[in-house]
Enzyme design. Structure first.
Site, PDB file in Angstrom:
ATOM      1  N   SER A  95     -70.853 -11.118 136.593  1.00  0.00           N
ATOM      2  CA  SER A  95     -71.053 -11.558 135.216  1.00  0.00           C
ATOM      3  C   SER A  95     -70.185 -10.694 134.320  1.00  0.00           C
ATOM      4  O   SER A  95     -69.772  -9.585 134.706  1.00  0.00           O
ATOM      5  CB  SER A  95     -72.527 -11.409 134.834  1.00  0.00           C
ATOM      6  OG  SER A  95     -72.717 -11.517 133.446  1.00  0.00           O
ATOM      7  N   TYR A 151     -81.064  -6.321 134.974  1.00  0.00           N
ATOM      8  CA  TYR A 151     -80.047  -7.255 135.461  1.00  0.00           C
ATOM      9  C   TYR A 151     -78.652  -6.652 135.330  1.00  0.00           C
ATOM     10  O   TYR A 151     -77.840  -6.713 136.266  1.00  0.00           O
ATOM     11  CB  TYR A 151     -80.148  -8.555 134.673  1.00  0.00           C
ATOM     12  CG  TYR A 151     -79.128  -9.606 135.026  1.00  0.00           C
ATOM     13  CD1 TYR A 151     -79.306 -10.429 136.129  1.00  0.00           C
ATOM     14  CD2 TYR A 151     -77.994  -9.787 134.249  1.00  0.00           C
ATOM     15  CE1 TYR A 151     -78.377 -11.407 136.456  1.00  0.00           C
ATOM     16  CE2 TYR A 151     -77.060 -10.762 134.562  1.00  0.00           C
ATOM     17  CZ  TYR A 151     -77.253 -11.562 135.661  1.00  0.00           C
ATOM     18  OH  TYR A 151     -76.317 -12.522 135.975  1.00  0.00           O
TER      19      TYR A 151
END
Length: 334
Positions: free
Chosen positions: A143, A156
């Site tokens: 990401s 995360y």
């Protein structure tokens, strides 16, 4: 990738919804054999129906990627059924939306077990078989947050950053060994997936992706291309490029921008229902597809650039700017 007299094989973790399901659909259209891995059996079966309808072959494996033995068992069964693994995509993830002070140790551990160690387990399982067969491609889904963390997603962001560290270390080992196995990491922008409806939430409003948001099918198409070309890194979407480069060049400014924009930017107008189920420890029995609830604002197309090309481009722009400034100063002196 194509073995003689055989269709190529891909294994996708986190394949029952969101980006994973969209990626499975892309591979199916290209005629691949697709092994689907996730915890929710009903959604896996629905994804398998998509794969077969679109022209691919499917195998379903209900498994938790946090369980290394379960992941190894998946790899063994795919090898036994189809004779090899050409591509393995580590995509499974879970998250918790909330300030650091609101997340307990078990929640941090669970996000780490799935989002980080799940990719480690998948990579190790794939390597075992790819080394025997002498080829293969492993793709780890990262990401923009692998480089630039944002508030309310500490667990995360930490897990995704750990994946990047793991991948970089393994890549060096493969180079040292002269291995033919290809290793790539793709970094995603904000995507319209169902995760925002079933992720654990500890804020007062329903979580949402930070705009701009892209449709999972557009992102999946770029991931498929990345599986074929296997760049060192693939940065998908202009927001990803801006986030990564900005975080590297001006980290203090990026901190302030994240504080001012990403905090409120991750909370929808919809109040959070504390009684709703989440998928942190157990799968949620919802009939969902690839897309989430943000179709009204999601963009249907997205570009991509390799991380190497992006860095070269930025360096070229910087050199050109410095050169132009030097020329301008010389002219002013004259």
């Amino acid at each position: 990738m194509n073995r003689p007299a055989s269709k190529p094989v891909v294994v996708i973790t986190g394949a029952s919804a969101g980006v994973g399901r969209a990626v499975a659909q892309v591979f199916a259209r290209k005629g691949w054999r697709v092994a689907l891995v996730a915890r929710g059996l009903a959604r896996l079966e629905a994804t398998a129906e998509d794969v077969r309808r679109l022209g691919g072959e499917a195998l379903v494996f209900p498994a938790d990627v946090a369980d290394a033995d379960a992941v190894n068992d998946v790899a063994d069964k795919v090898q036994a059924a189809w004779g090899g693994i050409d591509v393995w995509i580590n995509n499974a993830m879970v998250t918790v939306f909330g300030p650091v002070s609101s997340i307990n140790p078990d929640e941090f551990r669970r996000v780490t077990d799935v989002t980080y160690l799940g990719q480690v387990h998948g990579t190790q399982a794939a390597l075992l078989h790819m080394r025997r067969q002498g080829h293969g491609t492993i793709v780890c889904v990262g990401s923009a947050l692998s480089y630039r963390s944002i508030p309310l997603q500490s667990a995360y962001c930490g897990a995704k950053a750990a994946v990047r560290g793991f991948v970089d270390a393994l890549r060096s080992e493969l180079i040292h060994d002269g291995s033919p196995i290809r290793l790539s990491m793709v970094h995603l922008p904000a995507v319209n997936t169902p995760q925002f409806d079933w992720a654990r939430c500890k804020v007062e409003r329903q979580p949402r992706p930070v705009a701009p948001v892209f449709e999972p099918e557009a992102v999946a198409a770029q991931i498929y291309k990345g599986c074929l070309t296997a760049p060192r890194e693939l940065w998908i979407g202009r927001p990803t490029v801006k986030t990564i480069i900005g975080g590297l060049l001006v980290p203090a400014l990026a901190d302030r921008l994240a504080a001012s924009q990403a905090y409120e930017g991750q909370m929808d107008r919809i109040p959070h229902n504390p009684s709703r189920k989440d998928n942190l420890f157990e799968p949620v029995d919802l009939d969902v597809a690839a897309r989430g609830r943000f179709a009204g604002e999601s963009l249907p197309a997205v570009g991509a650039i390799s991380g190497t090309a992006a860095r070269v481009l930025i360096a070229g722009v910087g050199i050109a700017a410095v050169t132009a400034l030097a020329v301008a100063r010389r002219q002013l002196r004259r």
